[in-house]
Design a protein around this motif. Structure first.
Motif, PDB file in Angstrom:
ATOM      1  N   ALA A 168     -45.412  -2.722 -27.303  1.00  0.00           N
ATOM      2  CA  ALA A 168     -45.687  -4.123 -27.578  1.00  0.00           C
ATOM      3  C   ALA A 168     -44.898  -5.002 -26.618  1.00  0.00           C
ATOM      4  CB  ALA A 168     -45.315  -4.452 -29.022  1.00  0.00           C
ATOM      5  N   ILE A 169     -45.513  -6.075 -26.183  1.00  0.00           N
ATOM      6  CA  ILE A 169     -44.866  -7.028 -25.302  1.00  0.00           C
ATOM      7  C   ILE A 169     -44.474  -8.238 -26.125  1.00  0.00           C
ATOM      8  CG2 ILE A 169     -45.140  -8.511 -23.281  1.00  0.00           C
ATOM      9  CD1 ILE A 169     -47.159  -6.540 -22.211  1.00  0.00           C
ATOM     10  N   ARG A 170     -43.189  -8.564 -26.086  1.00  0.00           N
ATOM     11  CA  ARG A 170     -42.698  -9.693 -26.873  1.00  0.00           C
ATOM     12  C   ARG A 170     -42.693 -10.943 -26.004  1.00  0.00           C
ATOM     13  NH1 ARG A 170     -37.790 -12.252 -27.773  1.00  0.00           N
ATOM     14  NH2 ARG A 170     -37.505 -13.118 -29.876  1.00  0.00           N
ATOM     15  N   ILE A 171     -43.371 -11.968 -26.470  1.00  0.00           N
ATOM     16  CA  ILE A 171     -43.386 -13.251 -25.776  1.00  0.00           C
ATOM     17  C   ILE A 171     -42.732 -14.277 -26.692  1.00  0.00           C
ATOM     18  CG2 ILE A 171     -44.826 -15.062 -24.764  1.00  0.00           C
ATOM     19  CD1 ILE A 171     -46.900 -12.966 -24.142  1.00  0.00           C
ATOM     20  N   ASP A 172     -41.620 -14.848 -26.246  1.00  0.00           N
ATOM     21  CA  ASP A 172     -40.903 -15.811 -27.062  1.00  0.00           C
ATOM     22  C   ASP A 172     -41.761 -17.053 -27.312  1.00  0.00           C
ATOM     23  OD1 ASP A 172     -38.713 -14.149 -27.111  1.00  0.00           O
ATOM     24  OD2 ASP A 172     -37.786 -15.061 -25.346  1.00  0.00           O
ATOM     25  N   ARG A 173     -41.584 -17.637 -28.478  1.00  0.00           N
ATOM     26  CA  ARG A 173     -42.283 -18.876 -28.787  1.00  0.00           C
ATOM     27  C   ARG A 173     -41.782 -19.992 -27.862  1.00  0.00           C
ATOM     28  NH1 ARG A 173     -45.254 -19.110 -33.371  1.00  0.00           N
ATOM     29  NH2 ARG A 173     -45.110 -17.341 -34.812  1.00  0.00           N
ATOM     30  N   ARG A 174     -42.686 -20.846 -27.465  1.00  0.00           N
ATOM     31  CA  ARG A 174     -42.303 -21.955 -26.606  1.00  0.00           C
ATOM     32  C   ARG A 174     -41.549 -23.000 -27.411  1.00  0.00           C
ATOM     33  NH1 ARG A 174     -48.239 -22.744 -23.754  1.00  0.00           N
ATOM     34  NH2 ARG A 174     -48.386 -20.677 -22.837  1.00  0.00           N
ATOM     35  N   ALA A 175     -40.535 -23.599 -26.800  1.00  0.00           N
ATOM     36  CA  ALA A 175     -39.807 -24.669 -27.462  1.00  0.00           C
ATOM     37  C   ALA A 175     -40.752 -25.835 -27.705  1.00  0.00           C
ATOM     38  CB  ALA A 175     -38.626 -25.106 -26.598  1.00  0.00           C
ATOM     39  N   ALA A 176     -40.683 -26.407 -28.904  1.00  0.00           N
ATOM     40  CA  ALA A 176     -41.630 -27.460 -29.282  1.00  0.00           C
ATOM     41  C   ALA A 176     -41.578 -28.644 -28.326  1.00  0.00           C
ATOM     42  CB  ALA A 176     -41.347 -27.915 -30.712  1.00  0.00           C
ATOM     43  N   ALA A 177     -40.387 -28.965 -27.813  1.00  0.00           N
ATOM     44  CA  ALA A 177     -40.249 -30.138 -26.950  1.00  0.00           C
ATOM     45  C   ALA A 177     -40.908 -29.945 -25.591  1.00  0.00           C
ATOM     46  CB  ALA A 177     -38.770 -30.479 -26.756  1.00  0.00           C
ATOM     47  N   THR A 178     -41.219 -28.704 -25.227  1.00  0.00           N
ATOM     48  CA  THR A 178     -41.859 -28.458 -23.934  1.00  0.00           C
ATOM     49  C   THR A 178     -43.372 -28.516 -24.024  1.00  0.00           C
ATOM     50  OG1 THR A 178     -42.019 -26.040 -24.188  1.00  0.00           O
ATOM     51  CG2 THR A 178     -39.943 -26.926 -23.330  1.00  0.00           C
ATOM     52  N   GLN A 179     -43.913 -28.726 -25.221  1.00  0.00           N
ATOM     53  CA  GLN A 179     -45.353 -28.792 -25.419  1.00  0.00           C
ATOM     54  C   GLN A 179     -45.723 -30.151 -26.002  1.00  0.00           C
ATOM     55  OE1 GLN A 179     -47.235 -26.094 -24.282  1.00  0.00           O
ATOM     56  NE2 GLN A 179     -45.187 -25.545 -23.579  1.00  0.00           N
ATOM     57  N   ALA A 180     -46.958 -30.560 -25.770  1.00  0.00           N
ATOM     58  CA  ALA A 180     -47.388 -31.869 -26.250  1.00  0.00           C
ATOM     59  C   ALA A 180     -47.326 -31.935 -27.771  1.00  0.00           C
ATOM     60  CB  ALA A 180     -48.807 -32.161 -25.770  1.00  0.00           C
ATOM     61  N   GLN A 181     -46.858 -33.068 -28.276  1.00  0.00           N
ATOM     62  CA  GLN A 181     -46.828 -33.282 -29.710  1.00  0.00           C
ATOM     63  C   GLN A 181     -48.256 -33.357 -30.224  1.00  0.00           C
ATOM     64  OE1 GLN A 181     -43.750 -35.780 -31.994  1.00  0.00           O
ATOM     65  NE2 GLN A 181     -45.343 -37.243 -31.478  1.00  0.00           N
ATOM     66  N   GLY A 182     -48.539 -32.686 -31.334  1.00  0.00           N
ATOM     67  CA  GLY A 182     -49.910 -32.585 -31.806  1.00  0.00           C
ATOM     68  C   GLY A 182     -50.528 -33.905 -32.219  1.00  0.00           C
ATOM     69  N   ILE A 183     -49.838 -34.669 -33.055  1.00  0.00           N
ATOM     70  CA  ILE A 183     -50.345 -35.947 -33.532  1.00  0.00           C
ATOM     71  C   ILE A 183     -49.521 -37.045 -32.884  1.00  0.00           C
ATOM     72  CG2 ILE A 183     -50.904 -37.341 -35.537  1.00  0.00           C
ATOM     73  CD1 ILE A 183     -52.399 -34.673 -35.379  1.00  0.00           C
ATOM     74  N   GLU A 184     -50.158 -37.816 -32.025  1.00  0.00           N
ATOM     75  CA  GLU A 184     -49.440 -38.851 -31.287  1.00  0.00           C
ATOM     76  C   GLU A 184     -49.736 -40.227 -31.884  1.00  0.00           C
ATOM     77  OE1 GLU A 184     -46.840 -40.498 -28.678  1.00  0.00           O
ATOM     78  OE2 GLU A 184     -47.177 -38.364 -29.079  1.00  0.00           O
ATOM     79  N   PRO A 185     -48.722 -40.941 -32.382  1.00  0.00           N
ATOM     80  CA  PRO A 185     -48.953 -42.272 -32.956  1.00  0.00           C
ATOM     81  C   PRO A 185     -49.622 -43.202 -31.941  1.00  0.00           C
ATOM     82  CG  PRO A 185     -46.733 -41.494 -33.465  1.00  0.00           C
ATOM     83  CD  PRO A 185     -47.305 -40.531 -32.466  1.00  0.00           C
ATOM     84  N   GLY A 186     -50.587 -43.965 -32.411  1.00  0.00           N
ATOM     85  CA  GLY A 186     -51.275 -44.902 -31.539  1.00  0.00           C
ATOM     86  C   GLY A 186     -52.481 -44.321 -30.842  1.00  0.00           C
ATOM     87  N   TYR A 187     -52.714 -43.017 -31.019  1.00  0.00           N
ATOM     88  CA  TYR A 187     -53.865 -42.384 -30.378  1.00  0.00           C
ATOM     89  C   TYR A 187     -54.597 -41.593 -31.450  1.00  0.00           C
ATOM     90  CZ  TYR A 187     -56.606 -39.886 -26.845  1.00  0.00           C
ATOM     91  OH  TYR A 187     -57.632 -39.370 -26.072  1.00  0.00           O
TER      92      TYR A 187
END
Length: 228
Positions: free
Chosen positions: A2-21
């Motif tokens: 099995a190949i382990r891939i660490d979860r990406r840090a949340a701050a490095t990915q776009a926020q799912g629900i963006e206020p104003g959009y």
């Protein structure tokens, strides 16, 4: 093994629900993502590049069929977390015209339609993981139902891996654009370093095309941020 891939840090990915959009709420999953392992049916099925043929490697055109706008050439390299190229990756690209108009019935922007521009292409990465696209630089456009928010010039990318479950959707931005600093989608990526990985690099050119280089990292800590 099995190949382990660490979860990406949340701050490095776009926020799912963006206020104003408001559209982000409709584009983002309402439930947490479920990790689905690749089984024999996925790994031994038809390769993606065979099912999705290449379409339009040149969106700018020539002569009487030349699209309006500044000619640009995008050199996009698809690599893994170690920097190794990923030949055979399928890259889909789409963007608006120089006037900020998408060729889509849902685009209600009153900008004129360019009859010589069709803003979508599909390409397969070569042995070095490189994809080149000749096109025109997209324009900025106002976002409907917002208080004066204009999106900066950008290009949407969808990268398919060797199996259907491997896909990254993101956006590439252009350097030096004043609207970058106020863009809600780009700034939904909270980590400044990760945000900078969404901006292409202008390189010297001796032709009438502006040349931009961009790197898409499909996984790992320095993976390109996923964006709608």
């Amino acid at each position: 093994m099995a190949i382990r891939i660490d979860r990406r840090a949340a701050a490095t990915q776009a926020q799912g629900i963006e206020p104003g959009y408001a559209q982000t709420a409709r584009r983002w999953p309402a439930q947490p993502l479920a990790r689905r392992p690749h089984t024999r049916s996925e790994l031994s099925g038809p390769r993606v590049e065979r099912c999705l043929p290449q379409v339009r490697g040149d969106l700018a055109g020539t002569g009487a069929k030349r699209a309006l706008g500044q000619l640009v050439r995008l050199r996009v390299r698809v690599v893994d977390e170690d920097g190794a190229p990923l030949p055979g990756a399928v890259l889909e690209a789409w963007h608006c015209s120089a006037a900020g108009k998408y060729i889509h019935p849902n685009d209600t922007h009153d900008a004129p339609v360019d009859p010589n521009f069709y803003g979508a292409a599909r390409l397969v990465a070569g042995d070095g993981g490189l994809v080149e696209l000749r096109t025109i630089k997209p324009g900025a456009y106002p976002v409907p139902d917002t208080d004066g928010w204009w999106r900066p010039p950008h290009v949407h990318f969808s990268v398919w891996g060797r199996v259907w479950l491997s896909r990254l959707v993101t956006q590439m931005f252009f350097p030096g654009e004043p609207l970058n600093d106020a863009d809600a989608i780009l700034n939904a990526i909270r980590d400044p370093e990760a945000r900078s990985r969404c901006i292409a690099r202008l390189v010297p050119s001796r032709t009438n095309e502006l040349v931009y280089e961009y790197q898409l990292v499909v996984r790992g800590r320095r993976a390109s941020p996923g964006m709608p």
